[in-house]
Design an enzyme around this catalytic site. Structure first.
Site, PDB file in Angstrom:
ATOM      1  N   ALA A 122       0.836  -1.170   0.184  1.00  0.00           N
ATOM      2  CA  ALA A 122       0.101   0.123   0.145  1.00  0.00           C
ATOM      3  C   ALA A 122       0.773   1.511   0.145  1.00  0.00           C
ATOM      4  CB  ALA A 122      -0.924   0.028   1.239  1.00  0.00           C
TER       5      ALA A 122
ATOM      6  N   PHE B  28      -3.054   0.928   5.382  1.00  0.00           N
ATOM      7  CA  PHE B  28      -3.524   0.422   6.515  1.00  0.00           C
ATOM      8  C   PHE B  28      -2.888   0.670   7.673  1.00  0.00           C
ATOM      9  CE2 PHE B  28      -6.584  -3.304   4.460  1.00  0.00           C
ATOM     10  CZ  PHE B  28      -7.406  -2.186   3.810  1.00  0.00           C
ATOM     11  N   ARG B  29      -1.716   0.411   7.538  1.00  0.00           N
ATOM     12  CA  ARG B  29      -1.060   0.388   8.799  1.00  0.00           C
ATOM     13  C   ARG B  29      -0.147   1.256   9.204  1.00  0.00           C
ATOM     14  NH1 ARG B  29      -1.895  -4.449   6.672  1.00  0.00           N
ATOM     15  NH2 ARG B  29      -3.080  -5.808   7.908  1.00  0.00           N
TER      16      ARG B  29
ATOM     17  N   HIS C  63      -3.352  -9.609  -4.693  1.00  0.00           N
ATOM     18  CA  HIS C  63      -4.922  -9.624  -3.895  1.00  0.00           C
ATOM     19  C   HIS C  63      -6.041  -9.174  -4.804  1.00  0.00           C
ATOM     20  CE1 HIS C  63      -2.557  -9.217  -0.027  1.00  0.00           C
ATOM     21  NE2 HIS C  63      -2.661 -10.475  -0.243  1.00  0.00           N
TER      22      HIS C  63
ATOM     23  N   CYS D 143     -23.815 -15.744 -12.651  1.00  0.00           N
ATOM     24  CA  CYS D 143     -23.516 -16.000 -13.924  1.00  0.00           C
ATOM     25  C   CYS D 143     -22.106 -15.664 -14.563  1.00  0.00           C
ATOM     26  CB  CYS D 143     -24.508 -15.246 -14.998  1.00  0.00           C
ATOM     27  SG  CYS D 143     -24.148 -13.631 -15.088  1.00  0.00           S
TER      28      CYS D 143
ATOM     29  N   CYS E 279     -26.276  -7.684 -10.947  1.00  0.00           N
ATOM     30  CA  CYS E 279     -25.907  -8.162 -12.214  1.00  0.00           C
ATOM     31  C   CYS E 279     -27.199  -7.707 -13.015  1.00  0.00           C
ATOM     32  CB  CYS E 279     -25.693  -9.584 -12.428  1.00  0.00           C
ATOM     33  SG  CYS E 279     -25.429  -9.969 -14.222  1.00  0.00           S
TER      34      CYS E 279
ATOM     35  N   CYS F  50     -28.779 -11.064 -14.628  1.00  0.00           N
ATOM     36  CA  CYS F  50     -29.513 -12.162 -13.868  1.00  0.00           C
ATOM     37  C   CYS F  50     -29.851 -11.573 -12.517  1.00  0.00           C
ATOM     38  CB  CYS F  50     -28.650 -13.499 -13.824  1.00  0.00           C
ATOM     39  SG  CYS F  50     -27.398 -13.446 -12.744  1.00  0.00           S
TER      40      CYS F  50
ATOM     41  N   THR G 165       5.436  -1.885   2.036  1.00  0.00           N
ATOM     42  CA  THR G 165       4.817  -3.052   2.853  1.00  0.00           C
ATOM     43  C   THR G 165       4.943  -3.171   4.265  1.00  0.00           C
ATOM     44  OG1 THR G 165       4.001  -5.324   2.608  1.00  0.00           O
ATOM     45  CG2 THR G 165       6.155  -4.731   1.522  1.00  0.00           C
ATOM     46  N   SER G 166       4.113  -3.274   5.281  1.00  0.00           N
ATOM     47  CA  SER G 166       4.354  -3.924   6.382  1.00  0.00           C
ATOM     48  C   SER G 166       4.619  -5.370   6.532  1.00  0.00           C
ATOM     49  CB  SER G 166       3.127  -3.383   7.459  1.00  0.00           C
ATOM     50  OG  SER G 166       2.095  -4.251   7.023  1.00  0.00           O
TER      51      SER G 166
HETATM   52  P1  NAD Z   1       0.154  -1.738   5.019  1.00  0.00           P
HETATM   53  O1  NAD Z   1      -0.772  -0.623   5.099  1.00  0.00           O
HETATM   54  O2  NAD Z   1      -0.028  -2.826   6.094  1.00  0.00           O
HETATM   55  O3  NAD Z   1       1.898  -0.988   5.283  1.00  0.00           O
HETATM   56  C1  NAD Z   1       1.992  -0.088   4.582  1.00  0.00           C
HETATM   57  C2  NAD Z   1       3.577  -0.094   4.871  1.00  0.00           C
HETATM   58  O4  NAD Z   1       4.135   1.146   4.011  1.00  0.00           O
HETATM   59  C3  NAD Z   1       3.924   0.758   6.277  1.00  0.00           C
HETATM   60  O5  NAD Z   1       4.723   0.196   6.816  1.00  0.00           O
HETATM   61  C4  NAD Z   1       3.958   2.309   5.888  1.00  0.00           C
HETATM   62  O6  NAD Z   1       4.955   2.881   6.956  1.00  0.00           O
HETATM   63  C5  NAD Z   1       4.764   2.213   4.731  1.00  0.00           C
HETATM   64  N1  NAD Z   1       4.412   3.504   3.942  1.00  0.00           N
HETATM   65  C6  NAD Z   1       3.440   4.112   3.638  1.00  0.00           C
HETATM   66  N2  NAD Z   1       3.540   5.021   2.801  1.00  0.00           N
HETATM   67  C7  NAD Z   1       4.900   5.261   2.308  1.00  0.00           C
HETATM   68  C8  NAD Z   1       5.622   5.770   1.501  1.00  0.00           C
HETATM   69  N3  NAD Z   1       5.086   6.701   0.678  1.00  0.00           N
HETATM   70  N4  NAD Z   1       6.917   5.511   1.231  1.00  0.00           N
HETATM   71  C9  NAD Z   1       7.375   4.408   1.822  1.00  0.00           C
HETATM   72  N5  NAD Z   1       6.884   3.586   2.858  1.00  0.00           N
HETATM   73  C10 NAD Z   1       5.457   3.914   2.957  1.00  0.00           C
HETATM   74  O7  NAD Z   1       0.227  -2.148   3.660  1.00  0.00           O
HETATM   75  P2  NAD Z   1       0.382  -3.785   2.987  1.00  0.00           P
HETATM   76  O8  NAD Z   1       1.666  -4.364   3.518  1.00  0.00           O
HETATM   77  O9  NAD Z   1       0.313  -3.526   1.536  1.00  0.00           O
HETATM   78  O10 NAD Z   1      -0.906  -4.532   3.615  1.00  0.00           O
HETATM   79  C11 NAD Z   1      -2.203  -3.856   3.526  1.00  0.00           C
HETATM   80  C12 NAD Z   1      -3.157  -4.786   2.610  1.00  0.00           C
HETATM   81  O11 NAD Z   1      -4.360  -4.211   2.374  1.00  0.00           O
HETATM   82  C13 NAD Z   1      -2.783  -5.392   1.318  1.00  0.00           C
HETATM   83  O12 NAD Z   1      -3.107  -6.611   1.343  1.00  0.00           O
HETATM   84  C14 NAD Z   1      -3.763  -4.705   0.373  1.00  0.00           C
HETATM   85  O13 NAD Z   1      -4.251  -5.326  -0.542  1.00  0.00           O
HETATM   86  C15 NAD Z   1      -4.559  -3.801   1.068  1.00  0.00           C
HETATM   87  N6  NAD Z   1      -4.374  -2.409   0.657  1.00  0.00           N
HETATM   88  C16 NAD Z   1      -4.270  -1.964  -0.582  1.00  0.00           C
HETATM   89  C17 NAD Z   1      -4.391  -0.602  -0.958  1.00  0.00           C
HETATM   90  C18 NAD Z   1      -4.087  -0.161  -2.531  1.00  0.00           C
HETATM   91  O14 NAD Z   1      -4.359  -0.988  -3.110  1.00  0.00           O
HETATM   92  N7  NAD Z   1      -3.376   1.026  -2.877  1.00  0.00           N
HETATM   93  C19 NAD Z   1      -4.351   0.340  -0.087  1.00  0.00           C
HETATM   94  C20 NAD Z   1      -4.567   0.009   1.302  1.00  0.00           C
HETATM   95  C21 NAD Z   1      -4.697  -1.432   1.568  1.00  0.00           C
HETATM   96 ZN    ZN Z   2     -25.314 -12.515 -13.434  1.00  0.00          ZN
END
Ligand code: NAD
Ligand code: ZN
Length: 242
Positions: free
Chosen positions: A20, A31-32, A118, A129, A147, A150, A188-189
């Site tokens: 993310a 998220f985190r 994901h 369908c 849909c 259907c 990613t965390s």
């Molecule tokens: P996470 O939210 O758990 O972790 C994000 C990490 O990225 C954190 O450690 C944060 O400190 C770091 N971070 C945030 N912005 C940053 C930046 N600009 N530069 C460097 N680091 C940065 O995200 P995750 O590990 O991807 O897990 C979250 C789940 O939620 C995934 O499975 C995903 O599918 C979903 N999600 C997706 C999106 C999206 O599609 N953009 C957004 C939110 C959550």
């Molecule tokens: Zn349908």
């Protein structure tokens, strides 16, 4: 930065494993991280609870209310990180982007070697369908999207907590990770499984972590850059010869 540039110059098969944090610079909250959705309260529920398979089946109306408001960003555009990865792919240096993101921004930037483990908000299917719908179907409907053919429920092709990701996408992602010589883990965390354990397939020369905060992969990384992914990747020069 110099070391990162050197690693990229010398590598022949780079894989980028992102989360993310790769899209926060495009205006999509993570998220985190700081400012992430985990800081918000939804009637005592966390995003993880709402985006679960059981919640989807038990409370589809509330699921879609959250999903429309918090998971879809039609205005978001690729940032410097997405764009640089496409350049690296065109130069023949990058073998794949393995992403946990569901926003589709790597594909918007032009990347083709993308493993969306994901799923993606751009793909939605009727549960009865199997008719395909784009993201507009979800955005332009109220309540539970139905849909046109259907009347079945239209479900996003997004892996919910409690669901298994697509086997073939995961196999492709793990194959690229096990064959690459440099792996860049960014934004990613590393707290969502099975995605996080995909890193175990890496046996290449150089592991790089780019993240705003500490991650479980830092200890085994050759290089850890604490900062903004978009800024750091944006500064990389794409050269085919070292
Ligand atoms: P996470 O939210 O758990 O972790 C994000 C990490 O990225 C954190 O450690 C944060 O400190 C770091 N971070 C945030 N912005 C940053 C930046 N600009 N530069 C460097 N680091 C940065 O995200 P995750 O590990 O991807 O897990 C979250 C789940 O939620 C995934 O499975 C995903 O599918 C979903 N999600 C997706 C999106 C999206 O599609 N953009 C957004 C939110 C959550
Ligand atoms: Zn349908």
């Amino acid at each position: 930065m110099e070391t990162l540039q050197q690693i990229i110059d010398r590598a022949k098969r780079i894989v980028f494993f992102g989360g993310a944090g790769v899209s926060t610079a495009s205006g999509i909250p993570d998220f985190r991280g700081a400012g992430g959705l985990y800081g918000e309260e939804w009637a005592g529920l966390t995003p993880e609870m709402i985006l679960s398979q059981s919640f989807f089946y038990l409370h589809p109306d509330r699921f879609f209310e959250f999903y429309r408001a918090k998971m879809i960003y039609p205005e978001a555009r690729p940032n410097a990180a997405h764009r640089k990865l496409f350049e690296l792919e065109k130069a023949g240096k990058l073998r794949g982007v393995v992403t946990q993101n569901i926003d589709g921004l790597h594909r918007d930037a032009g990347s083709r070697l993308v493993y969306e483990i994901h799923g993606s908000v751009r793909e939605n299917y009727c549960m009865d369908c199997n008719a395909f719908y784009g993201v507009e179907k979800i955005l332009n409907s109220a309540g539970i999207p139905r849909c046109d053919r259907c009347g079945g429920v239209v479900k996003p092709w997004v892996v919910l907590y409690g669901e298994a990701p697509d086997k073939y996408t995961c196999m492709g992602a793990c194959r690229e990770i096990s064959n690459c010589d440099a792996l860049i883990v960014a934004g990613t965390s590393l707290s969502v499984e099975p995605a996080a354990s995909f890193l175990e397939y890496f046996h290449g020369r150089r592991l790089v972590v780019i993240n705003a905060e500490a991650t479980p992969a830092d200890a085994r990384a050759d290089l850890v850059l604490r900062g903004d992914v978009a800024e750091i990747m944006g500064e990389i020069e794409v050269r085919t010869e070292a």
